[in-house]
Scaffold this motif. Structure first.
Motif, PDB file in Angstrom:
ATOM      1  N   GLY A 190      18.357  38.447  -0.073  1.00  0.00           N
ATOM      2  CA  GLY A 190      19.099  39.234  -1.049  1.00  0.00           C
ATOM      3  C   GLY A 190      20.146  40.107  -0.382  1.00  0.00           C
ATOM      4  N   THR A 191      21.165  40.476  -1.167  1.00  0.00           N
ATOM      5  CA  THR A 191      22.211  41.383  -0.689  1.00  0.00           C
ATOM      6  C   THR A 191      22.484  42.425  -1.762  1.00  0.00           C
ATOM      7  OG1 THR A 191      23.977  39.974  -1.562  1.00  0.00           O
ATOM      8  CG2 THR A 191      23.303  39.607   0.732  1.00  0.00           C
ATOM      9  N   ALA A 192      23.053  43.565  -1.338  1.00  0.00           N
ATOM     10  CA  ALA A 192      23.397  44.624  -2.291  1.00  0.00           C
ATOM     11  C   ALA A 192      24.552  45.447  -1.751  1.00  0.00           C
ATOM     12  CB  ALA A 192      22.187  45.523  -2.540  1.00  0.00           C
ATOM     13  N   ASN A 193      25.454  45.841  -2.648  1.00  0.00           N
ATOM     14  CA  ASN A 193      26.552  46.752  -2.320  1.00  0.00           C
ATOM     15  C   ASN A 193      26.255  48.098  -2.960  1.00  0.00           C
ATOM     16  OD1 ASN A 193      28.397  45.008  -0.830  1.00  0.00           O
ATOM     17  ND2 ASN A 193      28.668  43.917  -2.761  1.00  0.00           N
ATOM     18  N   ILE A 194      26.274  49.143  -2.153  1.00  0.00           N
ATOM     19  CA  ILE A 194      25.877  50.468  -2.609  1.00  0.00           C
ATOM     20  C   ILE A 194      26.990  51.466  -2.310  1.00  0.00           C
ATOM     21  CG2 ILE A 194      24.231  52.365  -2.249  1.00  0.00           C
ATOM     22  CD1 ILE A 194      22.139  50.271  -1.559  1.00  0.00           C
ATOM     23  N   SER A 195      27.253  52.347  -3.258  1.00  0.00           N
ATOM     24  CA  SER A 195      28.173  53.461  -3.028  1.00  0.00           C
ATOM     25  C   SER A 195      27.371  54.752  -2.958  1.00  0.00           C
ATOM     26  CB  SER A 195      29.212  53.550  -4.143  1.00  0.00           C
ATOM     27  OG  SER A 195      28.607  53.907  -5.372  1.00  0.00           O
ATOM     28  N   THR A 196      27.865  55.709  -2.171  1.00  0.00           N
ATOM     29  CA  THR A 196      27.115  56.950  -1.992  1.00  0.00           C
ATOM     30  C   THR A 196      28.039  58.086  -1.568  1.00  0.00           C
ATOM     31  OG1 THR A 196      25.299  57.985  -0.752  1.00  0.00           O
ATOM     32  CG2 THR A 196      26.598  56.340   0.409  1.00  0.00           C
ATOM     33  N   ASP A 197      27.625  59.284  -1.845  1.00  0.00           N
ATOM     34  CA  ASP A 197      28.272  60.465  -1.282  1.00  0.00           C
ATOM     35  C   ASP A 197      27.488  60.882  -0.040  1.00  0.00           C
ATOM     36  OD1 ASP A 197      30.036  60.494  -3.435  1.00  0.00           O
ATOM     37  OD2 ASP A 197      28.707  61.780  -4.634  1.00  0.00           O
ATOM     38  N   TRP A 198      28.174  61.525   0.912  1.00  0.00           N
ATOM     39  CA  TRP A 198      27.493  61.940   2.118  1.00  0.00           C
ATOM     40  C   TRP A 198      27.895  63.352   2.506  1.00  0.00           C
ATOM     41  CZ3 TRP A 198      30.950  63.329   5.773  1.00  0.00           C
ATOM     42  CH2 TRP A 198      32.205  62.707   5.768  1.00  0.00           C
ATOM     43  N   GLU A 199      27.042  63.951   3.321  1.00  0.00           N
ATOM     44  CA  GLU A 199      27.297  65.289   3.849  1.00  0.00           C
ATOM     45  C   GLU A 199      26.759  65.343   5.278  1.00  0.00           C
ATOM     46  OE1 GLU A 199      26.128  69.973   2.921  1.00  0.00           O
ATOM     47  OE2 GLU A 199      25.502  68.356   1.559  1.00  0.00           O
ATOM     48  N   PHE A 200      27.615  65.740   6.220  1.00  0.00           N
ATOM     49  CA  PHE A 200      27.239  65.844   7.623  1.00  0.00           C
ATOM     50  C   PHE A 200      27.286  67.315   8.046  1.00  0.00           C
ATOM     51  CE2 PHE A 200      29.037  61.383   8.571  1.00  0.00           C
ATOM     52  CZ  PHE A 200      27.837  60.813   8.171  1.00  0.00           C
ATOM     53  N   GLU A 201      26.355  67.687   8.935  1.00  0.00           N
ATOM     54  CA  GLU A 201      26.347  69.024   9.510  1.00  0.00           C
ATOM     55  C   GLU A 201      25.885  68.938  10.959  1.00  0.00           C
ATOM     56  OE1 GLU A 201      23.379  71.727   8.038  1.00  0.00           O
ATOM     57  OE2 GLU A 201      24.742  73.433   8.258  1.00  0.00           O
ATOM     58  N   SER A 202      26.689  69.500  11.869  1.00  0.00           N
ATOM     59  CA  SER A 202      26.348  69.502  13.296  1.00  0.00           C
ATOM     60  C   SER A 202      26.906  70.787  13.920  1.00  0.00           C
ATOM     61  CB  SER A 202      26.937  68.270  13.990  1.00  0.00           C
ATOM     62  OG  SER A 202      28.317  68.448  14.222  1.00  0.00           O
ATOM     63  N   PRO A 203      26.547  71.063  15.178  1.00  0.00           N
ATOM     64  CA  PRO A 203      27.107  72.255  15.832  1.00  0.00           C
ATOM     65  C   PRO A 203      28.623  72.223  15.949  1.00  0.00           C
ATOM     66  CG  PRO A 203      25.200  71.449  17.050  1.00  0.00           C
ATOM     67  CD  PRO A 203      25.521  70.420  16.031  1.00  0.00           C
ATOM     68  N   LEU A 204      29.232  71.022  15.920  1.00  0.00           N
ATOM     69  CA  LEU A 204      30.666  70.897  16.120  1.00  0.00           C
ATOM     70  C   LEU A 204      31.450  70.800  14.818  1.00  0.00           C
ATOM     71  CD1 LEU A 204      30.765  68.392  19.132  1.00  0.00           C
ATOM     72  CD2 LEU A 204      30.911  70.894  19.175  1.00  0.00           C
ATOM     73  N   PHE A 205      30.841  70.232  13.767  1.00  0.00           N
ATOM     74  CA  PHE A 205      31.607  70.018  12.528  1.00  0.00           C
ATOM     75  C   PHE A 205      30.661  69.938  11.336  1.00  0.00           C
ATOM     76  CE2 PHE A 205      30.666  65.891  14.345  1.00  0.00           C
ATOM     77  CZ  PHE A 205      30.159  65.185  13.250  1.00  0.00           C
ATOM     78  N   GLN A 206      31.292  70.072  10.171  1.00  0.00           N
ATOM     79  CA  GLN A 206      30.589  69.923   8.891  1.00  0.00           C
ATOM     80  C   GLN A 206      31.570  69.300   7.915  1.00  0.00           C
ATOM     81  OE1 GLN A 206      28.754  73.494   7.423  1.00  0.00           O
ATOM     82  NE2 GLN A 206      28.428  72.657   5.375  1.00  0.00           N
ATOM     83  N   ASP A 207      31.150  68.269   7.203  1.00  0.00           N
ATOM     84  CA  ASP A 207      32.089  67.572   6.318  1.00  0.00           C
ATOM     85  C   ASP A 207      31.321  66.836   5.227  1.00  0.00           C
ATOM     86  OD1 ASP A 207      34.477  66.737   5.328  1.00  0.00           O
ATOM     87  OD2 ASP A 207      35.008  65.426   7.022  1.00  0.00           O
ATOM     88  N   THR A 208      32.069  66.445   4.196  1.00  0.00           N
ATOM     89  CA  THR A 208      31.520  65.639   3.087  1.00  0.00           C
ATOM     90  C   THR A 208      32.497  64.526   2.776  1.00  0.00           C
ATOM     91  OG1 THR A 208      32.556  67.031   1.392  1.00  0.00           O
ATOM     92  CG2 THR A 208      30.308  67.612   2.065  1.00  0.00           C
ATOM     93  N   GLY A 209      32.016  63.506   2.055  1.00  0.00           N
ATOM     94  CA  GLY A 209      32.890  62.405   1.666  1.00  0.00           C
ATOM     95  C   GLY A 209      32.119  61.315   0.974  1.00  0.00           C
TER      96      GLY A 209
END
Length: 507
Positions: A110-129
């Protein structure tokens, strides 16, 4: 002496135990058989249902933390949310019976295509997308165990669940997508691990939600103002290599009395066939219990005025005017009269190969009521009307109609040659044929609901009358529109995710 008595006592005890066990055996009034063809169609229709469900449903968030050594980053906390499946393909999916156990589901590649929002946090950067996730090598296997609860509802249980996604590819979008995609590969492994751990609990949760829905089904259904119909399961499903049998109680009760009728169902065996998706066997007991329930509730007692009879008579040489003129020859009437018919016993049901008959023992009274006076009986006699029962499936209901075969007054044989008796018998036969049976058939048009889930229609249906039971052979069709009505109250809220005489289905 004592040694001889002990074996005798043990023999009596064993015989008593066998008799008691047999007397407690409960046989179904309705038996539904699901074949492998139904499972195969279920795979096809199920994909449509699953696709609609998945597109409306968000998957649980994926959270975790990973170190990115090649970027000298000690950790990156990530959170994937608003996860939605946009498209999927399960090309190799099958359902199969596991004898004595349940139904095994299997899918692979089986296969699947998935869309998602993400959020990253680290000592160097923080971002969403946002991001797209492509899954491949989807594999699932599990067994659905089918049983019943104490109230006769079907219940499901997931057993031996195993689900795995072999590959995952993440593609980030946004202004810094080139940077994020450079470390997407190290993150795919933990995402895959978390996802694989979630799959079986998600599936088990859906089965649990479906069970909660099944437990609300009204297996005791009000048919009309006279009767209730019990569709509850009397035992857990019987599963063989080729089919699954559901044994339903299939008994009518008077509206105000839920006591079982004074007769018991007898066992019947469905023929070994597999050309249709579903076979429904309706035992003679089902119809006998209906006859008894309606008789007990007083549904077979009717009084018709001259005007009411007129509305249902066929206007031909055997019509109302001709019949009334015959009555006038015997009884000089200057005022309107009424006909009162009362069943004296529950109508007698008989199912033989190619022949479904209903014999109605009843009494008929012809009454008149002069002005300012009480009702007077002109004549009263007992009779037996023998009728044939025609059958057709309309929508999700089994509809019956009656046609008169024979009408016979209950008289001593010596009186049957009397010319007046014969003339009167013909008159009453005409009243029954042209006046009473049309009224009865109008009532019967509402039919008896057949057990089937909401949005599942019967197609290519066929009806056979066999010895002691009726056999319906039918295929199934999943209706995506909302036009199709549920077969009986209680199924409409069910979310399936969380020359042999023959009758034909109506076009």
């Amino acid at each position: 002496m004592c040694t001889k008595t002990i074996p005798v006592l043990w023999g009596c005890f064993l015989l008593w135990h066998l008799c008691l066990s047999s007397s407690q055996t409960i046989y179904p009034g309705i038996k539904a058989r699901i074949t492998q063809r139904a499972l195969d169609y279920g795979v096809q229709a199920g994909m449509e249902i699953i696709e609609r469900m998945l597109k409306e449903k968000n998957l649980p968030d994926l959270r975790g933390s990973e170190s990115l050594e090649f970027l000298k980053v000690d950790y990156v906390n990530y959170n994937f949310s608003n996860i939605k499946i946009r498209a999927f393909s399960f090309p190799n999916t099958s359902l199969a019976f596991v004898p004595g156990v349940g139904i095994k589901a299997l899918t692979n590649h089986g296969t699947a295509n998935i869309s998602t929002d993400w959020e990253f946090e680290s000592p160097l950067f923080q971002d969403t997308g946002g991001a797209d996730l492509f899954l491949s090598g989807v594999y699932f296997t599990g067994i659905i165990i089918l049983t019943r609860n104490d109230f006769g509802h079907p219940t499901l249980k997931l057993q031996d669940c195993y689900a795995q996604v072999s590959h995952a590819h993440v593609s980030f979008s946004g202004e810094l997508s080139v940077l994020y995609n450079s470390f997407a590969e190290p993150m795919e492994k933990p995402i895959l691990k978390n996802l694989n751990e979630m799959l079986c609990p998600i599936i088990a949760s859906e089965v649990k939600a479906l069970n909660a829905n099944l437990s609300t089904l009204e297996v005791l259904t009000k048919i009309d103002n006279y009767t209730l119909l019990d569709y509850s399961l009397i035992s857990s499903p019987e599963i063989t290599e080729n089919y699954l049998d559901l044994n339903l109680k299939g008994v009518f009760y008077p509206l105000e009395n839920l006591a079982d009728p004074p007769f018991s169902p007898v066992p019947f065996v469905l023929p070994e066939r597999s050309n249709s998706m579903l076979y429904i066997g309706i035992a003679e007991y089902f119809f006998k219990s209906a006859s008894f329930a309606y008789f007990t509730a007083g549904a077979f007692n009717v009084t018709l005025s001259t005007k009411e009879i007129s509305n249902h008579f066929v206007q031909n040489s055997q019509g109302l005017g001709n019949v009334l003129s015959r009555i006038a020859e015997i009884y000089i009437l200057s005022q309107p009269f009424m006909v009162r018919i009362m069943a004296t016993e529950p109508p007698i049901i008989n199912l033989q190969p190619g022949n479904f008959t209903l014999d109605i023992p009843a009494s008929i009274m012809m009454l008149t009521q002069p002005k300012n006076s009480t009702v007077e009986t002109i004549v009263s006699m007992d009779f037996v009307a023998s009728t044939s029962v025609g059958l057709v499936i309309l929508g999700q209901r089994l509809v019956c109609s009656l046609s008169l075969n024979r009408f016979r007054l209950a008289l001593p044989e010596s009186n049957r040659s009397n010319i007046e008796v014969l003339r009167f018998e013909n008159i009453l036969s005409s009243i029954l044929h042209f006046g009473v049976l049309p009224l009865a058939n109008a009532k019967l048009q509402q039919g008896f609901p057949l057990p089937n889930p909401h949005k599942i229609s019967f197609v290519n249906s066929d009806i056979e009358v066999l010895e002691g039971f009726l056999l319906i052979s039918t295929d199934l069709k999943y209706e995506t529109s909302s036009k199709q009505q549920p077969s009986f109250h209680g199924w409409e809220g069910l979310n399936l995710i969380s020359g042999q005489w023959r009758g034909k289905s109506a076009p």
